[in-house]
Design a protein around this motif. Structure first.
Motif, PDB file in Angstrom:
ATOM      1  N   GLY A  63      -6.439   2.590  -0.413  1.00 27.16           N
ATOM      2  CA  GLY A  63      -5.112   2.114  -0.785  1.00 27.16           C
ATOM      3  C   GLY A  63      -4.030   3.160  -0.678  1.00 27.16           C
ATOM      4  O   GLY A  63      -2.963   3.013  -1.240  1.00 27.16           O
ATOM      5  N   THR A  64      -4.304   4.205   0.060  1.00 26.48           N
ATOM      6  CA  THR A  64      -3.274   5.228   0.216  1.00 26.48           C
ATOM      7  C   THR A  64      -2.862   5.337   1.662  1.00 26.48           C
ATOM      8  O   THR A  64      -3.629   5.042   2.560  1.00 26.48           O
ATOM      9  CB  THR A  64      -3.809   6.605  -0.208  1.00 26.48           C
ATOM     10  N   GLY A  65      -1.661   5.757   1.835  1.00 26.48           N
ATOM     11  CA  GLY A  65      -1.254   6.141   3.184  1.00 26.48           C
ATOM     12  C   GLY A  65      -1.775   7.531   3.413  1.00 26.48           C
ATOM     13  O   GLY A  65      -2.353   8.122   2.521  1.00 26.48           O
ATOM     14  N   ILE A  80      -2.671  -0.091  14.328  1.00 27.50           N
ATOM     15  CA  ILE A  80      -3.772   0.414  13.510  1.00 27.50           C
ATOM     16  C   ILE A  80      -3.510   1.865  13.155  1.00 27.50           C
ATOM     17  O   ILE A  80      -3.761   2.301  12.036  1.00 27.50           O
ATOM     18  CB  ILE A  80      -5.102   0.299  14.284  1.00 27.50           C
ATOM     19  N   LEU A  83      -8.973  -5.625   6.443  1.00 29.03           N
ATOM     20  CA  LEU A  83     -10.164  -4.816   6.640  1.00 29.03           C
ATOM     21  C   LEU A  83     -11.118  -5.486   7.626  1.00 29.03           C
ATOM     22  O   LEU A  83     -11.763  -4.817   8.438  1.00 29.03           O
ATOM     23  CB  LEU A  83     -10.858  -4.609   5.289  1.00 29.03           C
ATOM     24  N   LEU A  92     -10.047  -4.886  11.144  1.00 29.87           N
ATOM     25  CA  LEU A  92     -10.357  -3.517  11.543  1.00 29.87           C
ATOM     26  C   LEU A  92     -11.850  -3.364  11.823  1.00 29.87           C
ATOM     27  O   LEU A  92     -12.254  -2.673  12.756  1.00 29.87           O
ATOM     28  CB  LEU A  92      -9.931  -2.537  10.441  1.00 29.87           C
ATOM     29  N   HIS A 100       0.814  -1.208   0.000  1.00 32.16           N
ATOM     30  CA  HIS A 100       0.000   0.000   0.000  1.00 32.16           C
ATOM     31  C   HIS A 100       0.849   1.260   0.000  1.00 32.16           C
ATOM     32  O   HIS A 100       0.333   2.350   0.127  1.00 32.16           O
ATOM     33  CB  HIS A 100      -0.946   0.013   1.198  1.00 32.16           C
ATOM     34  N   LEU A 126      -2.910  -5.013   8.746  1.00 32.50           N
ATOM     35  CA  LEU A 126      -4.147  -5.599   9.234  1.00 32.50           C
ATOM     36  C   LEU A 126      -5.159  -5.632   8.098  1.00 32.50           C
ATOM     37  O   LEU A 126      -5.184  -4.756   7.253  1.00 32.50           O
ATOM     38  CB  LEU A 126      -4.709  -4.769  10.387  1.00 32.50           C
ATOM     39  N   VAL A 169     -10.087   4.201  13.942  1.00 31.66           N
ATOM     40  CA  VAL A 169     -10.249   2.950  13.204  1.00 31.66           C
ATOM     41  C   VAL A 169     -10.969   3.201  11.893  1.00 31.66           C
ATOM     42  O   VAL A 169     -10.637   2.627  10.854  1.00 31.66           O
ATOM     43  CB  VAL A 169     -11.005   1.909  14.063  1.00 31.66           C
ATOM     44  N   GLN A 170     -11.935   4.100  11.946  1.00 25.97           N
ATOM     45  CA  GLN A 170     -12.635   4.436  10.705  1.00 25.97           C
ATOM     46  C   GLN A 170     -11.678   5.059   9.692  1.00 25.97           C
ATOM     47  O   GLN A 170     -11.731   4.735   8.508  1.00 25.97           O
ATOM     48  CB  GLN A 170     -13.784   5.404  11.005  1.00 25.97           C
ATOM     49  N   SER A 187       2.825   2.458   2.145  1.00 24.43           N
ATOM     50  CA  SER A 187       3.061   3.188   3.382  1.00 24.43           C
ATOM     51  C   SER A 187       3.433   2.180   4.464  1.00 24.43           C
ATOM     52  O   SER A 187       3.327   0.982   4.279  1.00 24.43           O
ATOM     53  CB  SER A 187       1.814   3.953   3.804  1.00 24.43           C
ATOM     54  N   ALA A 188       3.839   2.736   5.576  1.00 23.06           N
ATOM     55  CA  ALA A 188       4.155   1.852   6.694  1.00 23.06           C
ATOM     56  C   ALA A 188       2.846   1.331   7.252  1.00 23.06           C
ATOM     57  O   ALA A 188       2.377   1.744   8.299  1.00 23.06           O
ATOM     58  CB  ALA A 188       4.928   2.618   7.750  1.00 23.06           C
ATOM     59  N   HIS A 189       2.241   0.481   6.543  1.00 26.98           N
ATOM     60  CA  HIS A 189       0.897   0.072   6.920  1.00 26.98           C
ATOM     61  C   HIS A 189       0.918  -1.033   7.957  1.00 26.98           C
ATOM     62  O   HIS A 189       1.862  -1.787   8.074  1.00 26.98           O
ATOM     63  CB  HIS A 189       0.119  -0.368   5.685  1.00 26.98           C
ATOM     64  N   SER A 190      -0.176  -1.080   8.671  1.00 27.58           N
ATOM     65  CA  SER A 190      -0.248  -2.032   9.764  1.00 27.58           C
ATOM     66  C   SER A 190      -0.242  -3.467   9.268  1.00 27.58           C
ATOM     67  O   SER A 190       0.136  -4.368   9.993  1.00 27.58           O
ATOM     68  CB  SER A 190      -1.511  -1.764  10.579  1.00 27.58           C
ATOM     69  N   LEU A 233      -7.228   2.219   4.148  1.00 22.28           N
ATOM     70  CA  LEU A 233      -6.950   0.885   3.619  1.00 22.28           C
ATOM     71  C   LEU A 233      -7.750   0.653   2.341  1.00 22.28           C
ATOM     72  O   LEU A 233      -7.255   0.080   1.372  1.00 22.28           O
ATOM     73  CB  LEU A 233      -7.303  -0.167   4.676  1.00 22.28           C
ATOM     74  N   ARG A 234      -8.988   1.100   2.371  1.00 23.22           N
ATOM     75  CA  ARG A 234      -9.835   0.926   1.193  1.00 23.22           C
ATOM     76  C   ARG A 234      -9.296   1.693   0.004  1.00 23.22           C
ATOM     77  O   ARG A 234      -9.230   1.196  -1.108  1.00 23.22           O
ATOM     78  CB  ARG A 234     -11.242   1.412   1.502  1.00 23.22           C
ATOM     79  N   ALA A 288     -19.524   1.342   4.618  1.00 26.58           N
ATOM     80  CA  ALA A 288     -19.372   0.314   5.649  1.00 26.58           C
ATOM     81  C   ALA A 288     -19.988   0.688   6.979  1.00 26.58           C
ATOM     82  O   ALA A 288     -20.286  -0.177   7.775  1.00 26.58           O
ATOM     83  CB  ALA A 288     -17.898   0.016   5.861  1.00 26.58           C
ATOM     84  N   ALA A 307      -8.478   4.552   9.533  1.00 31.29           N
ATOM     85  CA  ALA A 307      -7.587   3.495   9.047  1.00 31.29           C
ATOM     86  C   ALA A 307      -8.277   2.666   7.976  1.00 31.29           C
ATOM     87  O   ALA A 307      -7.661   2.261   6.987  1.00 31.29           O
ATOM     88  CB  ALA A 307      -7.138   2.620  10.217  1.00 31.29           C
ATOM     89  N   MET A 308      -9.555   2.412   8.177  1.00 34.41           N
ATOM     90  CA  MET A 308     -10.282   1.620   7.189  1.00 34.41           C
ATOM     91  C   MET A 308     -10.437   2.396   5.889  1.00 34.41           C
ATOM     92  O   MET A 308     -10.319   1.823   4.801  1.00 34.41           O
ATOM     93  CB  MET A 308     -11.646   1.220   7.757  1.00 34.41           C
ATOM     94  N   GLY A 320       3.279   8.049   7.173  1.00 35.81           N
ATOM     95  CA  GLY A 320       2.016   7.665   6.564  1.00 35.81           C
ATOM     96  C   GLY A 320       1.163   6.785   7.456  1.00 35.81           C
ATOM     97  O   GLY A 320       0.418   5.939   6.973  1.00 35.81           O
ATOM     98  N   ILE A 321       1.280   6.995   8.729  1.00 35.89           N
ATOM     99  CA  ILE A 321       0.479   6.203   9.659  1.00 35.89           C
ATOM    100  C   ILE A 321      -0.810   6.959   9.966  1.00 35.89           C
ATOM    101  O   ILE A 321      -0.762   8.161  10.251  1.00 35.89           O
ATOM    102  CB  ILE A 321       1.264   5.957  10.954  1.00 35.89           C
ATOM    103  N   LEU A 367     -13.553  -2.145  15.208  1.00 34.93           N
ATOM    104  CA  LEU A 367     -14.485  -1.014  15.246  1.00 34.93           C
ATOM    105  C   LEU A 367     -15.771  -1.416  15.967  1.00 34.93           C
ATOM    106  O   LEU A 367     -16.256  -0.704  16.857  1.00 34.93           O
ATOM    107  CB  LEU A 367     -14.795  -0.562  13.826  1.00 34.93           C
TER     108      LEU A 367
END
Lengths: 142, 376
Positions: free
Chosen positions: B373-375, B286, A129, A132, A120, A127, B363-364, A122-125, B370-371, B76, B366-367, B311-312, A136
């Protein structure tokens, strides 16, 4: 402070009553035998330690290792928790745990594969979806 | 139903979160809160009342609009905690204390087994049943040879002593059998999934309180250094009456979530010289929550820089000491130069509800990331 041999070092200094690290008598490098890195990759702080059944015969271990086995005997315990409970620096606990792991006394559960790269950018987790989402919902339901 | 998802639309992040914080700000800390019902009780008024004139950010019109229209959110989350979330929501209430859904299910069956067998034993040997019922005085006189100590109605010498202890022995035997299944995960064979969130911010900004307000256990701490060299080196931010020979590196807490999930909250070391530890803390997290004390804004710069550069996902929570918002979120955002995509919200480290809301928005976020696809 005394520099007694590890063998004569009682486990109680790790209790809540020890209010300073100095009171814990044994220097961290002594506990790890001078090592600063574990042979395995660095365990995540939240990695859970589970004691294997045959670890009961844990004779000949250092007090610190025995203490780890004790704390993890009945429940999963994370590296960070062990560090707090034993009042040992994280690095030391990591080394001791990976020692014990190599010796077959315990297993370590990690959620996130080490060195994960999800692509992705980035320093992604790492994890998923769905995890997550569970988190949540779990937090919402608290 | 719980809290309205506060930061559904990044651009609107300030508004709804202000509303969320508003209902929360005056709640007693650590109050047991179920669902969001209570949080909705008094959105605007309390907030506005507690800080008259100084907190227009939470003023009614802006705050209400997004809260009423969460559907604009990514598909979601219609509203956290509603039916459409299948597997995870269901065991929510049952397994908070135990080891998850499996344990929760195992327990009833185990206890059912106990019940099943006790009557069974009693049925085959009627004397046992008689022993439990009011005894027939006539029969009890017959065999004086039976010890019949505690039980008044020992009727048949051979049978009576046997079943009675048998029942007595069995039930305690079964209970420990059922307990490990529910209580101790070590026997459950499935390790909990661990996730973590990093709580960052300056020294004494309320990280530990934040963690403590939601953690199942008292926040623990680890120690990183054990030298006297830290004396005079660490910037204690005015809080100098700390321990001098040990340095608390970080605090952390744990929350058991349904679905065999353990959420760890790690507070970052407040001292600058522990920045090297952050990589460790953040690996696999997360995301981060940056707590801001508006009296000491500069203290959160390192945290924001850190999360941003890597990018966290992170959210900024303006901790409202004494439940009073001293500055508008937009002003804080501008002062800290926080990008528009980063949700900001008022929070109160002492309030479980506010803490929850802050974590939810993270968390939202982060989701979303993730969806897409970007940091960051």
């Amino acid at each position: 402070m005394s520099y007694g041999p590890p063998g004569g070092h009682h486990a109680s200094p790790y209790g809540a009553d020890a209010d300073g690290y100095e009171a814990a008598t044994v220097r961290p490098y002594a506990v790890t035998g001078g090592r600063v890195r574990s042979s395995l990759s660095d365990l995540p702080l939240e990695a859970l330690v589970e004691v294997l059944p045959d670890a009961v015969a844990s004779r000949g271990l250092t007090p610190e290792k025995r203490s780890i086995l004790q704390h993890a005997a009945h429940t999963y315990v994370s590296i960070a928790e062990l560090s707090a409970l034993l009042r040992l620096p994280l690095g030391v606990v990591r080394i001791l745990v990976s020692d014990l792991q190599e010796a077959g006394h315990l297993t370590v559960h990690t959620t996130i594969p080490v060195n994960v790269h999800t692509g992705h950018g980035s320093a992604h987790s790492g994890l998923s979806l769905s995890v997550l989402e569970s988190v949540l919902n779990g937090i919402s339901a608290l | 139903m719980a809290f309205p998802p506060s930061d559904c639309v990044p651009g609107n992040a300030d508004g709804p979160s202000g509303a969320g914080g508003a209902g929360v700000g005056i709640m007693p800390s650590w109050a047991p809160v179920s669902g969001g019902a209570r949080a909705e009780e008094g959105p605007g008024p309390h907030w506005a009342g507690s800080a008259p004139g100084s907190a227009p950010a939470a003023s009614a019109p802006e705050a209400v609009r997004p809260a009423a229209a969460p559907p604009a959110a990514p598909s979601a989350f219609p509203a956290a905690g509603q039916p459409p979330r299948p597997a995870a929501t269901q065991p929510a209430r049952t397994s908070v204390l135990g080891g998850g859904a499996g344990a929760g299910a195992a327990n009833p069956t185990a206890s059912a087994g106990v019940i099943d067998r006790v009557p069974g034993a009693a049925g085959t040997t009627s004397p046992a049943a008689g022993a439990l019922a009011p005894a027939r005085p006539a029969v009890s006189a017959v065999p004086t040879t039976a010890p019949a100590p505690a039980v008044p109605a020992a009727q048949v010498p051979a049978a009576a002593p046997v079943p009675a202890p048998d029942v007595a022995r069995r039930s305690p035997q079964q209970e420990p059998e059922a307990r490990p299944a529910a209580g101790s995960p070590a026997t459950g064979r499935t390790a909990p999934t661990t996730v973590k969130i990093v709580i960052a911010g300056g020294f004494a900004v309320g990280k530990t309180t934040f963690i403590g307000s939601i953690s199942d256990v008292e926040p623990l701490n680890t120690e990183a250094a054990m030298t006297e060299h830290s004396v005079g080196v660490d910037d204690a931010g005015g809080v100098t009456d700390r321990k001098t020979t040990t340095t608390v590196a970080m605090d952390f807490g744990r929350v058991a979530l349904p679905g065999n999930l353990w959420l760890y909250l790690f507070g970052t070391p407040g001292q600058d010289r522990f920045l090297f530890m952050w990589d460790d803390l953040v690996r696999g997290a997360i995301g981060g929550v940056v707590l801001v004390d508006t009296d000491r804004l500069e203290q959160c710069f390192p945290a924001i820089d850190y999360f941003e550069s890597r990018g966290i996902p992170f959210v900024v929570g303006v901790n409202c000491f004494d439940g009073v918002a001293k500055h508008r979120l937009e002003d804080v955002r501008e002062a800290l130069q926080i990008p528009a995509g980063v949700p900001m919200l008022y929070t109160d480290a002492r309030s479980r509800t506010a803490t929850k809301q802050t974590l939810i928005s993270l968390v939202q976020l982060a989701m979303r990331q993730l969806r897409s696809g970007t940091g960051a």
